[in-house]
Design a protein around this motif. Structure first.
Motif, PDB file in Angstrom:
ATOM      1  N   ILE A  14     -16.386  -7.012 -15.595  1.00  0.00           N
ATOM      2  CA  ILE A  14     -15.955  -6.255 -13.781  1.00  0.00           C
ATOM      3  C   ILE A  14     -14.613  -6.425 -13.154  1.00  0.00           C
ATOM      4  CG2 ILE A  14     -18.137  -5.598 -13.758  1.00  0.00           C
ATOM      5  CD1 ILE A  14     -17.862  -7.636 -11.319  1.00  0.00           C
ATOM      6  N   LEU A  15     -13.219  -7.000 -14.633  1.00  0.00           N
ATOM      7  CA  LEU A  15     -12.048  -7.304 -13.853  1.00  0.00           C
ATOM      8  C   LEU A  15     -11.569  -5.980 -14.375  1.00  0.00           C
ATOM      9  CD1 LEU A  15     -10.436  -9.633 -12.509  1.00  0.00           C
ATOM     10  CD2 LEU A  15      -9.992 -10.036 -14.788  1.00  0.00           C
ATOM     11  N   LEU A  16     -11.000  -5.524 -13.032  1.00  0.00           N
ATOM     12  CA  LEU A  16      -9.146  -4.132 -12.144  1.00  0.00           C
ATOM     13  C   LEU A  16      -8.124  -5.158 -12.265  1.00  0.00           C
ATOM     14  CD1 LEU A  16     -11.442  -1.607 -10.551  1.00  0.00           C
ATOM     15  CD2 LEU A  16     -10.934  -1.788 -13.272  1.00  0.00           C
ATOM     16  N   THR A  17      -7.064  -5.137 -13.263  1.00  0.00           N
ATOM     17  CA  THR A  17      -6.295  -5.503 -12.868  1.00  0.00           C
ATOM     18  C   THR A  17      -5.144  -4.787 -12.402  1.00  0.00           C
ATOM     19  OG1 THR A  17      -5.783  -7.656 -14.333  1.00  0.00           O
ATOM     20  CG2 THR A  17      -3.813  -6.986 -13.354  1.00  0.00           C
ATOM     21  N   VAL A  18      -3.537  -5.053 -11.236  1.00  0.00           N
ATOM     22  CA  VAL A  18      -3.129  -4.166  -9.890  1.00  0.00           C
ATOM     23  C   VAL A  18      -1.984  -4.839  -9.994  1.00  0.00           C
ATOM     24  CG1 VAL A  18      -2.092  -2.974  -8.526  1.00  0.00           C
ATOM     25  CG2 VAL A  18      -4.991  -3.095  -8.909  1.00  0.00           C
ATOM     26  N   ASP A  19      -0.699  -4.477 -11.048  1.00  0.00           N
ATOM     27  CA  ASP A  19       0.655  -4.779 -10.287  1.00  0.00           C
ATOM     28  C   ASP A  19       0.806  -4.446  -8.871  1.00  0.00           C
ATOM     29  OD1 ASP A  19       3.111  -5.733 -10.086  1.00  0.00           O
ATOM     30  OD2 ASP A  19       3.446  -4.178 -11.603  1.00  0.00           O
ATOM     31  N   ALA A  20       0.789  -6.212  -7.646  1.00  0.00           N
ATOM     32  CA  ALA A  20       1.248  -5.969  -6.805  1.00  0.00           C
ATOM     33  C   ALA A  20       1.812  -5.997  -6.084  1.00  0.00           C
ATOM     34  CB  ALA A  20      -0.406  -6.716  -5.468  1.00  0.00           C
ATOM     35  N   ALA A  21       3.066  -5.930  -7.314  1.00  0.00           N
ATOM     36  CA  ALA A  21       4.425  -5.878  -6.683  1.00  0.00           C
ATOM     37  C   ALA A  21       5.019  -4.738  -6.251  1.00  0.00           C
ATOM     38  CB  ALA A  21       5.564  -6.132  -7.689  1.00  0.00           C
ATOM     39  N   GLY A  22       5.811  -4.284  -5.113  1.00  0.00           N
ATOM     40  CA  GLY A  22       6.090  -3.083  -4.879  1.00  0.00           C
ATOM     41  C   GLY A  22       5.380  -2.530  -2.811  1.00  0.00           C
ATOM     42  N   PRO A  23       5.325  -1.252  -2.876  1.00  0.00           N
ATOM     43  CA  PRO A  23       5.006  -0.698  -0.933  1.00  0.00           C
ATOM     44  C   PRO A  23       3.582  -1.263  -1.564  1.00  0.00           C
ATOM     45  CG  PRO A  23       6.755   0.314  -2.163  1.00  0.00           C
ATOM     46  CD  PRO A  23       6.153  -0.673  -3.370  1.00  0.00           C
ATOM     47  N   ALA A  24       2.494  -1.616  -0.409  1.00  0.00           N
ATOM     48  CA  ALA A  24       1.086  -1.545  -0.287  1.00  0.00           C
ATOM     49  C   ALA A  24       0.285  -0.306  -0.351  1.00  0.00           C
ATOM     50  CB  ALA A  24       1.587  -2.530   1.351  1.00  0.00           C
ATOM     51  N   ALA A  25       1.239   0.645   0.140  1.00  0.00           N
ATOM     52  CA  ALA A  25       0.315   2.674  -0.226  1.00  0.00           C
ATOM     53  C   ALA A  25       0.223   2.676  -1.237  1.00  0.00           C
ATOM     54  CB  ALA A  25       0.857   3.393   0.861  1.00  0.00           C
ATOM     55  N   ASP A  26       1.259   2.060  -2.239  1.00  0.00           N
ATOM     56  CA  ASP A  26       0.984   2.450  -4.082  1.00  0.00           C
ATOM     57  C   ASP A  26       0.434   1.642  -4.677  1.00  0.00           C
ATOM     58  OD1 ASP A  26       3.386   3.898  -3.453  1.00  0.00           O
ATOM     59  OD2 ASP A  26       4.996   3.157  -4.394  1.00  0.00           O
ATOM     60  N   ILE A  27       0.127   0.529  -3.996  1.00  0.00           N
ATOM     61  CA  ILE A  27      -0.514  -0.491  -4.656  1.00  0.00           C
ATOM     62  C   ILE A  27      -1.987  -0.234  -4.220  1.00  0.00           C
ATOM     63  CG2 ILE A  27      -1.309  -2.348  -4.632  1.00  0.00           C
ATOM     64  CD1 ILE A  27       1.843  -3.970  -3.477  1.00  0.00           C
ATOM     65  N   ALA A  28      -2.342   0.415  -3.101  1.00  0.00           N
ATOM     66  CA  ALA A  28      -3.787   1.193  -2.392  1.00  0.00           C
ATOM     67  C   ALA A  28      -4.185   1.901  -4.161  1.00  0.00           C
ATOM     68  CB  ALA A  28      -3.665   1.211  -1.358  1.00  0.00           C
TER      69      ALA A  28
END
Length: 183
Positions: A158-172
């Motif tokens: 159930i793992l989803l990987t998100v690159d969290a470098a960058g603006p918070a709104a884009d990551i959301a």
């Protein structure tokens, strides 16, 4: 949706949970907030946790898990939640699975936030917390790698990987895009 957020210190889990909870209509449950509420309220669990927090030690799984179990039983969390800071270890993950299964539920997703170490260090140093020194940051990153990173294998299905470098709104937005098919 029942979601956990995984990532090293500084990855932005709390920031993302704050942005996502209203979009998803589920509460953001942070173990840090739970600890403060119990300690400030002088509950029996808070008094036990306070002894560890006062010395800078980790609160034992038994106490943390009981706090989380109580919170998940509250009406607003019955239909879903975003867990931030729990589980941190494989025993906690197994206990969470058992808690959810007892009510006929399971997690919908485990979201992993990835950020290069140098970005994490820069973020943590810029927070201006007195305990965020280069040495403590390295230690927390090592603790994450040894204690929390094994959760990635545990939740592989159930793992989803998100690159969290960058603006918070884009990551959301990236996170929401990955979660939509899950819910």
């Amino acid at each position: 949706m029942r979601i956990i957020l995984i990532g090293p210190p500084g990855a932005g889990k709390g920031t993302q949970a704050a942005l996502l909870h209203s979009e998803l209509g589920v509460p953001h449950i942070s173990t840090g907030v739970l600890f403060r509420q119990h300690v400030d309220g002088q509950t029996p669990l808070g008094r036990q946790a306070g002894r560890y927090l006062d010395t800078g030690d980790l609160v034992p799984d038994r106490i943390t898990t009981e706090m989380v179990a109580q919170r998940l039983a509250e009406p607003d969390a019955r239909q879903g939640f975003l867990l931030d800071g729990f589980p941190r270890t494989l025993p906690q993950a197994r206990t969470l699975s058992e808690l959810l299964a007892a009510d006929g539920h399971r997690l919908d997703a485990a979201v992993e936030y990835t950020v290069p170490d140098e970005v994490l260090t820069e973020r943590l140093l810029s927070r201006a917390r007195t305990d965020d020194t280069p040495e403590t940051i390295r230690n927390r990153q090592q603790v994450y790698r040894t204690q929390t990173a094994p959760l990635l294998r545990f939740y592989a299905d159930i793992l989803l990987t998100v690159d969290a470098a960058g603006p918070a709104a884009d990551i959301a937005e990236k996170t929401l895009g990955l979660l939509r098919p899950c819910g």
